[in-house]
Design a protein around this motif. Structure first.
Motif, PDB file in Angstrom:
ATOM      1  N   MET A   1     216.684  67.393  72.172  1.00 18.19           N
ATOM      2  CA  MET A   1     215.281  67.041  72.376  1.00 18.19           C
ATOM      3  C   MET A   1     214.813  66.204  71.183  1.00 18.19           C
ATOM      4  SD  MET A   1     212.488  69.982  73.225  1.00 18.19           S
ATOM      5  CE  MET A   1     210.785  69.515  73.061  1.00 18.19           C
ATOM      6  N   PRO A   2     215.138  64.911  71.160  1.00 20.08           N
ATOM      7  CA  PRO A   2     214.929  64.074  69.968  1.00 20.08           C
ATOM      8  C   PRO A   2     213.491  64.001  69.465  1.00 20.08           C
ATOM      9  CG  PRO A   2     216.382  62.988  71.537  1.00 20.08           C
ATOM     10  CD  PRO A   2     215.830  64.190  72.232  1.00 20.08           C
ATOM     11  N   GLU A   3     212.514  64.205  70.345  1.00 26.76           N
ATOM     12  CA  GLU A   3     211.117  64.093  69.918  1.00 26.76           C
ATOM     13  C   GLU A   3     210.494  65.444  69.549  1.00 26.76           C
ATOM     14  OE1 GLU A   3     209.836  61.118  69.470  1.00 26.76           O
ATOM     15  OE2 GLU A   3     211.785  60.358  70.146  1.00 26.76           O
ATOM     16  N   ALA A   4     211.305  66.486  69.491  1.00 32.95           N
ATOM     17  CA  ALA A   4     210.778  67.821  69.202  1.00 32.95           C
ATOM     18  C   ALA A   4     210.179  67.904  67.806  1.00 32.95           C
ATOM     19  CB  ALA A   4     211.891  68.854  69.344  1.00 32.95           C
ATOM     20  N   GLN A   5     209.132  68.726  67.685  1.00 28.70           N
ATOM     21  CA  GLN A   5     208.495  68.958  66.392  1.00 28.70           C
ATOM     22  C   GLN A   5     208.413  70.450  66.118  1.00 28.70           C
ATOM     23  OE1 GLN A   5     204.703  67.033  65.768  1.00 28.70           O
ATOM     24  NE2 GLN A   5     205.346  65.118  66.766  1.00 28.70           N
ATOM     25  N   LEU A   6     208.732  70.831  64.887  1.00 30.11           N
ATOM     26  CA  LEU A   6     208.580  72.206  64.430  1.00 30.11           C
ATOM     27  C   LEU A   6     207.584  72.213  63.278  1.00 30.11           C
ATOM     28  CD1 LEU A   6     209.334  75.221  64.230  1.00 30.11           C
ATOM     29  CD2 LEU A   6     211.228  74.553  62.711  1.00 30.11           C
ATOM     30  N   HIS A   7     206.516  73.002  63.428  1.00 27.61           N
ATOM     31  CA  HIS A   7     205.478  73.098  62.404  1.00 27.61           C
ATOM     32  C   HIS A   7     205.550  74.485  61.768  1.00 27.61           C
ATOM     33  CE1 HIS A   7     203.391  69.305  63.492  1.00 27.61           C
ATOM     34  NE2 HIS A   7     203.975  69.539  64.653  1.00 27.61           N
ATOM     35  N   ILE A   8     205.739  74.500  60.459  1.00 26.98           N
ATOM     36  CA  ILE A   8     205.963  75.737  59.714  1.00 26.98           C
ATOM     37  C   ILE A   8     204.729  76.050  58.875  1.00 26.98           C
ATOM     38  CG2 ILE A   8     207.416  76.869  57.988  1.00 26.98           C
ATOM     39  CD1 ILE A   8     209.649  74.913  58.860  1.00 26.98           C
ATOM     40  N   PHE A   9     204.148  77.213  59.126  1.00 32.72           N
ATOM     41  CA  PHE A   9     202.943  77.644  58.414  1.00 32.72           C
ATOM     42  C   PHE A   9     203.238  78.926  57.635  1.00 32.72           C
ATOM     43  CE2 PHE A   9     201.414  75.086  61.902  1.00 32.72           C
ATOM     44  CZ  PHE A   9     200.349  74.392  61.378  1.00 32.72           C
ATOM     45  N   GLY A  10     202.563  79.084  56.512  1.00 31.46           N
ATOM     46  CA  GLY A  10     202.710  80.304  55.746  1.00 31.46           C
ATOM     47  C   GLY A  10     202.019  80.193  54.400  1.00 31.46           C
ATOM     48  N   ALA A  11     201.611  81.324  53.875  1.00 28.20           N
ATOM     49  CA  ALA A  11     200.931  81.352  52.581  1.00 28.20           C
ATOM     50  C   ALA A  11     201.924  81.173  51.446  1.00 28.20           C
ATOM     51  CB  ALA A  11     200.186  82.667  52.421  1.00 28.20           C
ATOM     52  N   TYR A  12     201.431  80.600  50.366  1.00 28.87           N
ATOM     53  CA  TYR A  12     202.161  80.453  49.113  1.00 28.87           C
ATOM     54  C   TYR A  12     203.502  79.723  49.254  1.00 28.87           C
ATOM     55  CZ  TYR A  12     198.679  83.983  48.003  1.00 28.87           C
ATOM     56  OH  TYR A  12     197.501  84.658  47.853  1.00 28.87           O
ATOM     57  N   PRO A  13     203.505  78.522  49.814  1.00 29.48           N
ATOM     58  CA  PRO A  13     204.763  77.777  49.930  1.00 29.48           C
ATOM     59  C   PRO A  13     205.214  77.251  48.562  1.00 29.48           C
ATOM     60  CG  PRO A  13     202.935  76.430  50.688  1.00 29.48           C
ATOM     61  CD  PRO A  13     202.376  77.796  50.422  1.00 29.48           C
ATOM     62  N   PRO A  14     206.434  77.535  48.134  1.00 29.51           N
ATOM     63  CA  PRO A  14     206.929  77.009  46.860  1.00 29.51           C
ATOM     64  C   PRO A  14     207.421  75.570  47.033  1.00 29.51           C
ATOM     65  CG  PRO A  14     208.606  78.354  47.888  1.00 29.51           C
ATOM     66  CD  PRO A  14     207.396  78.437  48.782  1.00 29.51           C
ATOM     67  N   LYS A  15     207.720  74.957  45.933  1.00 31.16           N
ATOM     68  CA  LYS A  15     208.168  73.568  45.971  1.00 31.16           C
ATOM     69  C   LYS A  15     209.460  73.422  46.767  1.00 31.16           C
ATOM     70  CE  LYS A  15     209.054  69.558  43.022  1.00 31.16           C
ATOM     71  NZ  LYS A  15     209.114  69.047  41.615  1.00 31.16           N
ATOM     72  N   LYS A  16     210.347  74.419  46.683  1.00 29.32           N
ATOM     73  CA  LYS A  16     211.599  74.347  47.426  1.00 29.32           C
ATOM     74  C   LYS A  16     211.362  74.334  48.939  1.00 29.32           C
ATOM     75  CE  LYS A  16     212.435  79.373  47.385  1.00 29.32           C
ATOM     76  NZ  LYS A  16     213.381  80.454  46.983  1.00 29.32           N
ATOM     77  N   ALA A  17     210.217  74.867  49.357  1.00 30.32           N
ATOM     78  CA  ALA A  17     209.871  74.847  50.782  1.00 30.32           C
ATOM     79  C   ALA A  17     209.218  73.522  51.170  1.00 30.32           C
ATOM     80  CB  ALA A  17     208.949  76.010  51.118  1.00 30.32           C
ATOM     81  N   THR A  18     208.251  73.097  50.380  1.00 22.87           N
ATOM     82  CA  THR A  18     207.563  71.841  50.717  1.00 22.87           C
ATOM     83  C   THR A  18     208.508  70.651  50.641  1.00 22.87           C
ATOM     84  OG1 THR A  18     206.824  71.643  48.415  1.00 22.87           O
ATOM     85  CG2 THR A  18     205.317  72.698  49.972  1.00 22.87           C
ATOM     86  N   SER A  19     209.582  70.774  49.857  1.00 22.86           N
ATOM     87  CA  SER A  19     210.546  69.678  49.775  1.00 22.86           C
ATOM     88  C   SER A  19     211.342  69.506  51.063  1.00 22.86           C
ATOM     89  CB  SER A  19     211.504  69.911  48.600  1.00 22.86           C
ATOM     90  OG  SER A  19     212.319  71.047  48.827  1.00 22.86           O
ATOM     91  N   LEU A  20     211.294  70.507  51.934  1.00 25.03           N
ATOM     92  CA  LEU A  20     211.992  70.418  53.217  1.00 25.03           C
ATOM     93  C   LEU A  20     211.196  69.630  54.259  1.00 25.03           C
ATOM     94  CD1 LEU A  20     213.304  74.098  53.579  1.00 25.03           C
ATOM     95  CD2 LEU A  20     214.521  72.111  52.665  1.00 25.03           C
ATOM     96  N   HIS A  21     209.950  69.367  53.964  1.00 23.41           N
ATOM     97  CA  HIS A  21     209.085  68.625  54.889  1.00 23.41           C
ATOM     98  C   HIS A  21     209.694  67.248  55.189  1.00 23.41           C
ATOM     99  CE1 HIS A  21     205.225  67.429  56.708  1.00 23.41           C
ATOM    100  NE2 HIS A  21     205.363  66.268  56.060  1.00 23.41           N
ATOM    101  N   ASN A  22     209.920  66.968  56.487  1.00 23.63           N
ATOM    102  CA  ASN A  22     210.565  65.702  56.871  1.00 23.63           C
ATOM    103  C   ASN A  22     210.090  65.286  58.257  1.00 23.63           C
ATOM    104  OD1 ASN A  22     212.312  63.580  57.592  1.00 23.63           O
ATOM    105  ND2 ASN A  22     213.963  64.427  56.326  1.00 23.63           N
ATOM    106  N   PRO A  23     208.997  64.513  58.344  1.00 24.21           N
ATOM    107  CA  PRO A  23     208.478  64.092  59.650  1.00 24.21           C
ATOM    108  C   PRO A  23     209.497  63.330  60.496  1.00 24.21           C
ATOM    109  CG  PRO A  23     206.863  63.685  57.931  1.00 24.21           C
ATOM    110  CD  PRO A  23     208.129  64.071  57.245  1.00 24.21           C
ATOM    111  N   LYS A  24     210.395  62.590  59.864  1.00 20.52           N
ATOM    112  CA  LYS A  24     211.400  61.842  60.631  1.00 20.52           C
ATOM    113  C   LYS A  24     212.315  62.772  61.412  1.00 20.52           C
ATOM    114  CE  LYS A  24     211.594  57.718  57.704  1.00 20.52           C
ATOM    115  NZ  LYS A  24     212.469  56.860  56.869  1.00 20.52           N
ATOM    116  N   GLN A  25     212.496  63.980  60.887  1.00 20.47           N
ATOM    117  CA  GLN A  25     213.306  64.989  61.580  1.00 20.47           C
ATOM    118  C   GLN A  25     212.447  65.924  62.434  1.00 20.47           C
ATOM    119  OE1 GLN A  25     215.433  66.995  58.459  1.00 20.47           O
ATOM    120  NE2 GLN A  25     216.760  65.242  58.016  1.00 20.47           N
ATOM    121  N   GLY A  26     211.152  65.661  62.482  1.00 21.58           N
ATOM    122  CA  GLY A  26     210.250  66.537  63.235  1.00 21.58           C
ATOM    123  C   GLY A  26     210.081  67.890  62.582  1.00 21.58           C
ATOM    124  N   PHE A  27     210.320  67.968  61.268  1.00 24.70           N
ATOM    125  CA  PHE A  27     210.300  69.229  60.532  1.00 24.70           C
ATOM    126  C   PHE A  27     209.109  69.194  59.566  1.00 24.70           C
ATOM    127  CE2 PHE A  27     211.894  72.593  57.766  1.00 24.70           C
ATOM    128  CZ  PHE A  27     212.581  73.424  58.645  1.00 24.70           C
TER     129      PHE A  27
END
Length: 457
Positions: A276-302
């Protein structure tokens, strides 16, 4: 207790509590964690059955904490290893003290017993920390063996053998035995405690999340107004066609949530995107560390979105809650929230543990990245399959998390303690013995720390 017993019948045996003190590990953040929501549910219960409710904690004030004074609940800061707590609790003389997690019972249990010997002492575990840690160890062993998940998480002998040798397990079980009653959120954990650790059933009460029923299937009720109100709420939720994307939600500080995100990123999401190439996953949660925000990648729908001010809004707009949890304990608030929003969920067997009873899961349960990816894509695209899963959540909420029914059971348990507290304590010799030795050692250690701190000032 039979659910047919009315609240009025229970209240006839339960004396109204004058003062209840809840000693919290942290200040409640209902929009950050299931533990925060659970604590608010308990506080709301005590507000209905008590004249005065006080929440006390030695923790620092959290960024997203709820203002309890707006709910007519008093707030009080307490200190660890300080006699000021003794004077404070002695003046209050509460009829009931609830410890939020075993660490608070360790710190303050002996002080409460010393100053208020006739006070009912209840422990709320949230989940068994030692079980969660044991399963984390099992997962690490599984990953070393190139397995994605360990399917022996529900094997009592295996988890017991790992738990029993750990410091946290011995401390946790001891705290349970020292209290008059422990609130357990998971039936699996009750089974584990009674069958492997020989904890008396009388010391445990199964009390999952206390939620408002979505609809009323009790033939005895004729509350048409309430039924109409609930039906309107359900009809107001977005339909299959009005929803979009996958979502997962959970506090980033909670290790099982972080592992879920990594598994999604590294193994599951690439497979979903391939199908499903156009799929999007949106991840929510309190207190995201830098190691988590660094995973943010709109090109991958992540998309790593961070804290959600309104979890229900997020879940009700999503088509699927995708949270494949590989280890953990207790039950998961993200899934009951999804059920309340009529949002199907996809998770693992450990994620769904003790959450749905004999009903089928409102979505899909799989334990491999391949199966999870295939189920996610199929459920996302099939409106009929999605609607069937969506409808199941309301039944599970009404049956297993019905606030009215669970309140009756908790009221009955407290009423029984009020009536026979001395006899119940005499029947728990192990608890008496543990209190004696723990209180002596903890008392002198606390006094030594207090004296040391005093000399440093």
């Amino acid at each position: 207790m039979s659910l047919s017993i009315s609240r009025n019948q229970v209240l006839a045996t339960m004396q109204t509590l004058s003062t209840v003190v809840v000693i919290g590990y942290v200040w409640p953040e209902p929009n950050s964690s299931a533990a925060g929501s659970r604590m608010l549910q308990l506080l709301a219960f005590f507000k209905q059955t008590s004249q005065r409710v006080i929440f006390a904690s030695p923790a620092q004030l959290g960024e997203h904490r709820v203002q309890l004074n707006t709910l007519d609940i008093e707030e009080h800061n307490i200190e660890l290893n300080c006699e000021s707590f003794d004077h404070w609790i002695n003046e209050l003389q509460p009829e009931l003290v609830l410890f939020d997690r075993f660490m608070m019972e360790e710190q303050f249990g002996w002080r409460v017993e010393q100053q208020c010997p006739n006070c009912i002492r209840i422990l709320d575990t949230e989940d068994l920390h030692s079980l969660r840690e044991a399963r984390h160890q099992l997962l690490k062993l599984a990953l070393k063996a190139n397995r994605e998940i360990d399917l022996q998480f529900d094997h009592l002998d295996i988890v017991y053998q790992i738990m029993v040798t750990t410091d946290v397990c011995q401390r946790e079980i001891a705290a349970i035995l020292r209290c008059d009653l422990t609130l357990m959120i998971s039936k699996f954990e009750i089974h584990l405690l009674t069958q492997k650790f020989n904890v008396p059933q009388a010391l445990l009460l199964h009390l999952p999340f206390m939620l408002e029923a979505l609809y009323f299937n009790d033939n005895k009720t004729d509350d048409d107004t309430a039924t109409e109100r609930c039906n309107k709420a359900l009809n107001a939720l977005p339909t299959f066609a009005q929803r979009a994307h996958f979502v997962t939600i959970g506090n980033f500080r909670h290790a099982p949530n972080w592992d879920t995100i990594l598994w999604l990123k590294q193994a599951i999401w690439p497979k979903i995107r391939k199908l499903m190439p156009e799929a999007q996953l949106h991840i929510f949660g309190a207190y995201p560390p830098k190691k988590a925000t660094s995973l943010h990648n709109p090109k991958q729908g992540f998309y790593v979105q961070g804290w959600a001010e309104d979890a229900f809004e997020v879940l009700s707009q999503a088509r699927i809650c995708l949270s494949p949890i590989r280890f953990g304990a207790g039950i998961k608030g993200k899934f009951t929230d999804a059920m309340l929003c009529s949002t199907p969920s996809i998770t693992t067997s450990v994620g769904a543990e003790s959450m749905h009873g004999d009903f089928s899961w409102p979505g899909a349960i799989h334990n491999s990245s391949n199966d999870i990816a295939k189920a996610a894509v199929e459920l996302y695209h099939c409106a009929a399959l999605w609607q069937q899963a969506s409808d199941k959540g309301a039944t599970i909420i009404d049956t297993h998390y019905n606030k009215t029914h669970l309140s009756v059971q908790l009221e009955a348990a407290i009423g029984a303690l009020q009536k026979d507290l001395i006899a119940l304590r005499l029947n728990n010799f192990t608890g008496m013995m543990l209190r004696h030795h723990h209180h002596k050692s903890t008392k002198y250690m606390a006094q030594w720390i207090a004296a040391k701190n005093s000399n440093l000032k």
